[in-house]
Design a protein around this motif. Structure first.
Motif, PDB file in Angstrom:
ATOM      1  N   UNK A 276       0.661  -1.189   0.225  1.00 24.64           N
ATOM      2  CA  UNK A 276      -0.138   0.041  -0.355  1.00 24.64           C
ATOM      3  C   UNK A 276       0.867   0.958   0.076  1.00 24.64           C
ATOM      4  N   UNK A 277      -0.114   2.166  -0.742  1.00 22.01           N
ATOM      5  CA  UNK A 277       1.737   3.533  -0.479  1.00 22.01           C
ATOM      6  C   UNK A 277       0.156   4.547   0.214  1.00 22.01           C
ATOM      7  N   UNK A 278       1.842   5.058   1.305  1.00 20.95           N
ATOM      8  CA  UNK A 278       1.043   6.086   2.978  1.00 20.95           C
ATOM      9  C   UNK A 278       0.534   7.162   2.298  1.00 20.95           C
ATOM     10  N   UNK A 279       0.176   7.558   1.661  1.00 17.88           N
ATOM     11  CA  UNK A 279      -1.430   8.378   0.580  1.00 17.88           C
ATOM     12  C   UNK A 279      -2.804   7.409   0.832  1.00 17.88           C
ATOM     13  N   UNK A 280      -2.791   6.418   0.842  1.00 15.83           N
ATOM     14  CA  UNK A 280      -4.083   5.247   0.773  1.00 15.83           C
ATOM     15  C   UNK A 280      -4.082   4.909   1.715  1.00 15.83           C
ATOM     16  N   UNK A 281      -3.280   5.116   2.943  1.00 18.20           N
ATOM     17  CA  UNK A 281      -2.985   4.384   4.587  1.00 18.20           C
ATOM     18  C   UNK A 281      -3.306   6.136   5.047  1.00 18.20           C
ATOM     19  N   UNK A 295       5.373   9.200  14.953  1.00 17.78           N
ATOM     20  CA  UNK A 295       6.323  11.275  14.809  1.00 17.78           C
ATOM     21  C   UNK A 295       5.502  11.810  13.922  1.00 17.78           C
ATOM     22  N   UNK A 296       4.815  12.622  13.404  1.00 25.79           N
ATOM     23  CA  UNK A 296       4.757  13.580  12.277  1.00 25.79           C
ATOM     24  C   UNK A 296       5.291  14.878  12.326  1.00 25.79           C
ATOM     25  N   UNK A 297       5.443  15.171  11.004  1.00 23.89           N
ATOM     26  CA  UNK A 297       6.045  16.159  10.473  1.00 23.89           C
ATOM     27  C   UNK A 297       4.610  17.172   9.279  1.00 23.89           C
ATOM     28  N   UNK A 298       5.579  18.121   8.633  1.00 24.13           N
ATOM     29  CA  UNK A 298       4.736  18.752   8.154  1.00 24.13           C
ATOM     30  C   UNK A 298       5.712  18.984   7.032  1.00 24.13           C
ATOM     31  N   UNK A 299       4.844  19.063   5.706  1.00 26.12           N
ATOM     32  CA  UNK A 299       5.542  19.869   4.325  1.00 26.12           C
ATOM     33  C   UNK A 299       4.747  20.913   4.305  1.00 26.12           C
ATOM     34  N   UNK A 310       3.325  -2.922  18.326  1.00 27.27           N
ATOM     35  CA  UNK A 310       4.701  -3.825  18.676  1.00 27.27           C
ATOM     36  C   UNK A 310       5.122  -4.884  18.288  1.00 27.27           C
ATOM     37  N   UNK A 311       4.851  -5.272  17.129  1.00 31.44           N
ATOM     38  CA  UNK A 311       4.786  -6.544  16.047  1.00 31.44           C
ATOM     39  C   UNK A 311       5.427  -6.211  15.483  1.00 31.44           C
ATOM     40  N   UNK A 312       4.688  -5.684  14.402  1.00 29.79           N
ATOM     41  CA  UNK A 312       5.412  -4.906  13.270  1.00 29.79           C
ATOM     42  C   UNK A 312       5.904  -4.565  12.933  1.00 29.79           C
ATOM     43  N   UNK A 313       6.097  -3.692  14.001  1.00 27.87           N
ATOM     44  CA  UNK A 313       7.852  -2.502  13.118  1.00 27.87           C
ATOM     45  C   UNK A 313       6.634  -1.191  12.989  1.00 27.87           C
ATOM     46  N   UNK A 314       7.359  -0.501  12.172  1.00 33.01           N
ATOM     47  CA  UNK A 314       6.858   1.011  12.137  1.00 33.01           C
ATOM     48  C   UNK A 314       6.199   1.037   9.901  1.00 33.01           C
ATOM     49  N   UNK A 315       5.266   1.719   9.892  1.00 37.53           N
ATOM     50  CA  UNK A 315       4.211   2.262   8.905  1.00 37.53           C
ATOM     51  C   UNK A 315       4.567   4.166   9.107  1.00 37.53           C
ATOM     52  N   UNK A 316       4.418   4.378   7.619  1.00 32.14           N
ATOM     53  CA  UNK A 316       4.451   5.197   6.884  1.00 32.14           C
ATOM     54  C   UNK A 316       2.893   5.619   6.115  1.00 32.14           C
ATOM     55  N   UNK A 317       2.711   7.180   7.148  1.00 30.08           N
ATOM     56  CA  UNK A 317       0.939   8.080   6.276  1.00 30.08           C
ATOM     57  C   UNK A 317       1.411   9.270   6.082  1.00 30.08           C
ATOM     58  N   UNK A 318       0.665   9.482   4.639  1.00 33.50           N
ATOM     59  CA  UNK A 318       0.760  10.935   4.262  1.00 33.50           C
ATOM     60  C   UNK A 318      -0.778  11.312   4.740  1.00 33.50           C
ATOM     61  N   UNK A 319      -1.116  12.330   5.035  1.00 32.92           N
ATOM     62  CA  UNK A 319      -2.678  13.378   5.175  1.00 32.92           C
ATOM     63  C   UNK A 319      -2.492  14.417   4.751  1.00 32.92           C
ATOM     64  N   UNK A 326      -7.441  15.369  10.972  1.00 32.20           N
ATOM     65  CA  UNK A 326      -5.434  15.825  11.013  1.00 32.20           C
ATOM     66  C   UNK A 326      -5.374  16.273  12.317  1.00 32.20           C
ATOM     67  N   UNK A 327      -5.562  16.640  13.201  1.00 25.11           N
ATOM     68  CA  UNK A 327      -5.791  17.879  14.512  1.00 25.11           C
ATOM     69  C   UNK A 327      -5.726  16.559  15.106  1.00 25.11           C
ATOM     70  N   UNK A 328      -6.682  15.607  15.322  1.00 25.59           N
ATOM     71  CA  UNK A 328      -6.081  14.353  16.575  1.00 25.59           C
ATOM     72  C   UNK A 328      -4.927  13.106  16.001  1.00 25.59           C
ATOM     73  N   UNK A 329      -4.436  13.692  15.161  1.00 29.86           N
ATOM     74  CA  UNK A 329      -3.862  13.010  14.752  1.00 29.86           C
ATOM     75  C   UNK A 329      -1.883  13.504  15.094  1.00 29.86           C
ATOM     76  N   UNK A 330      -1.655  13.208  16.611  1.00 29.11           N
ATOM     77  CA  UNK A 330      -0.800  13.662  17.139  1.00 29.11           C
ATOM     78  C   UNK A 330       0.294  12.825  17.587  1.00 29.11           C
ATOM     79  N   UNK A 331       1.325  12.820  18.184  1.00 30.52           N
ATOM     80  CA  UNK A 331       2.139  11.922  18.536  1.00 30.52           C
ATOM     81  C   UNK A 331       1.295  10.964  20.132  1.00 30.52           C
ATOM     82  N   UNK A 332       2.208   9.576  19.836  1.00 22.59           N
ATOM     83  CA  UNK A 332       1.431   8.810  20.689  1.00 22.59           C
ATOM     84  C   UNK A 332       0.016   8.440  20.900  1.00 22.59           C
ATOM     85  N   UNK A 333      -0.614   9.163  19.793  1.00 23.72           N
ATOM     86  CA  UNK A 333      -3.030   8.189  19.845  1.00 23.72           C
ATOM     87  C   UNK A 333      -2.128   7.088  19.012  1.00 23.72           C
TER      88      UNK A 333
END
Length: 369
Positions: A276-281, A295-299, A310-319, A326-333
């Motif tokens: 899956x592409x990050x923009x499709x998550x 983590x959350x960064x912005x361009x 906890x078991x599958x590691x990391x993934x990335x999403x573009x929103x 978006x406001x609710x998507x804060x670190x550790x949420x």
């Protein structure tokens, strides 16, 4: 000119550069060879041009065996990435070169050559550059001259090797549109090599995706983007997130994944892998979900979220930054991941067995269009 490539192989030392290439190009078609460095696309182009010879296979153009012809007998127009203009010649002389070096019996008269050059200068919109030397031209201007020199001989086939690779992005976009217009005006059979997906899909009638000396997929932009034929194509097309799922009764299920928007498929039960592409998550806040925003960064336009399981590691999403959630998507949420589109490949559990054919997963919204 129609081109048929059959069973073409090429090895350099111990490296298989081409592995049984099968390809057909129709008269007047513009085809892109797309792939990463080392995929064999430039070697294939050079074999068509007569600059390399295969170890095995056939190359027929309009029913003629081109492997029996030397490069100069094929009447190929070739445009290199580095332009390969003669620095001591003016633009006018560079354009005329291919005509002036023809065998005497085939060489046009001076007046005919001059008229052809004038025609090309106007056609390429470089009349004011006629008496300049290559060092006095910009990269885009030199590329136009290189293409004009290739067109001057009225080639049977036009070949371009990374034609815009040395130019900046804005000039490349302008020249892509211009080259498409040139192709439509001349009706030439054209093959060009690129590693740039945007360039390939904007310019070509069909795109040939190559990897490790093989053709992985041939098709149009939408089909390749939405239905990649192999994990290689999926990754190359940007499906950089890979998630384990389980297939049951045609449905895919995965830890912390909402796959409800995906169609049921006639697939065998068992483990599979979702590309899956990050923009499709689409991450959705869910206190009970196993995924968390690391983590959350912005361009400015997009948020890039790093998601951790906890078991599958990391993934990335573009929103989209201005999305309502978006406001609710804060670190550790804690979030559940809604997969809006992707491609799934069933996993064959037998040792050494190859994966099954890819199965595209699309949302019901897309299916209804």
């Amino acid at each position: 000119m129609s081109i048929t490539v059959s069973g073409l192989t090429k090895r350099f030392g111990q490296t298989d550069v081409l592995r049984g290439i099968e390809l057909g190009v129709e008269q007047g078609e513009l085809v892109a060879l797309l792939g990463p460095s080392g995929s064999g696309k430039t070697t294939l182009l050079k074999i068509i041009a007569g600059l390399e010879w295969p170890d095995a296979g056939q190359l027929d153009v309009n029913g003629q065996d081109w492997l029996r012809l030397a490069a100069q007998e094929r009447r190929i127009g070739f445009v290199f990435q580095n332009y390969a203009l003669f620095p001591h010649m003016t633009v006018r002389d560079n354009l005329a070169f291919g005509l002036t070096v023809r065998p005497r019996a085939e060489r046009p008269g001076r007046a005919v050559i001059a008229a052809k050059v004038d025609e090309l200068l106007h056609f390429l919109q470089i009349v004011d550059l006629a008496d300049r030397y290559p060092t006095q031209l910009s990269g885009g201007q030199r590329q136009r001259v290189a293409l004009g020199r290739a067109l001057a001989i009225e080639p049977n086939v036009l070949l371009l090797d990374e034609p815009f690779g040395a130019l900046d992005a804005a000039i490349r976009r302008d020249l892509r549109r211009w080259l498409r217009g040139v192709h439509e005006a001349t009706g030439s059979t054209t093959i060009f090599v690129t590693h740039d997906q945007e360039e390939a899909f904007e310019l070509a009638d069909r795109v040939v995706v190559m990897g490790a000396g093989r053709i992985e997929q041939i098709g149009h932009a939408d089909a390749i983007h939405d239905h990649p034929a192999s994990p290689f194509v999926a990754r190359f097309m940007g499906a950089t997130v890979e998630l384990p799922v389980t297939l049951h009764a045609g449905r895919a299920d995965g830890s912390g994944l909402d796959l409800s928007a995906l169609e049921r498929r006639a697939l065998p039960d068992g483990p599979a892998r979702l590309f899956v592409r990050p923009q499709d998550i689409a991450p959705r806040p869910d206190p009970a979900a196993p995924w968390r925003i690391a983590s959350r960064t912005s361009n400015g336009a997009q948020l890039r979220l790093v998601l951790r399981h906890p078991d599958l590691g990391e993934a990335e999403a573009d929103v989209p930054r201005r999305a309502s959630a978006a406001e609710a998507l804060t670190p550790d949420a804690a979030v559940r991941l809604t997969i809006e589109a992707g491609t799934i490949f069933p996993t064959d559990r037998r040792p050494g067995a190859a994966s099954a054919e890819p199965v595209p997963l699309t949302s019901h919204k897309e299916t209804a269009r």
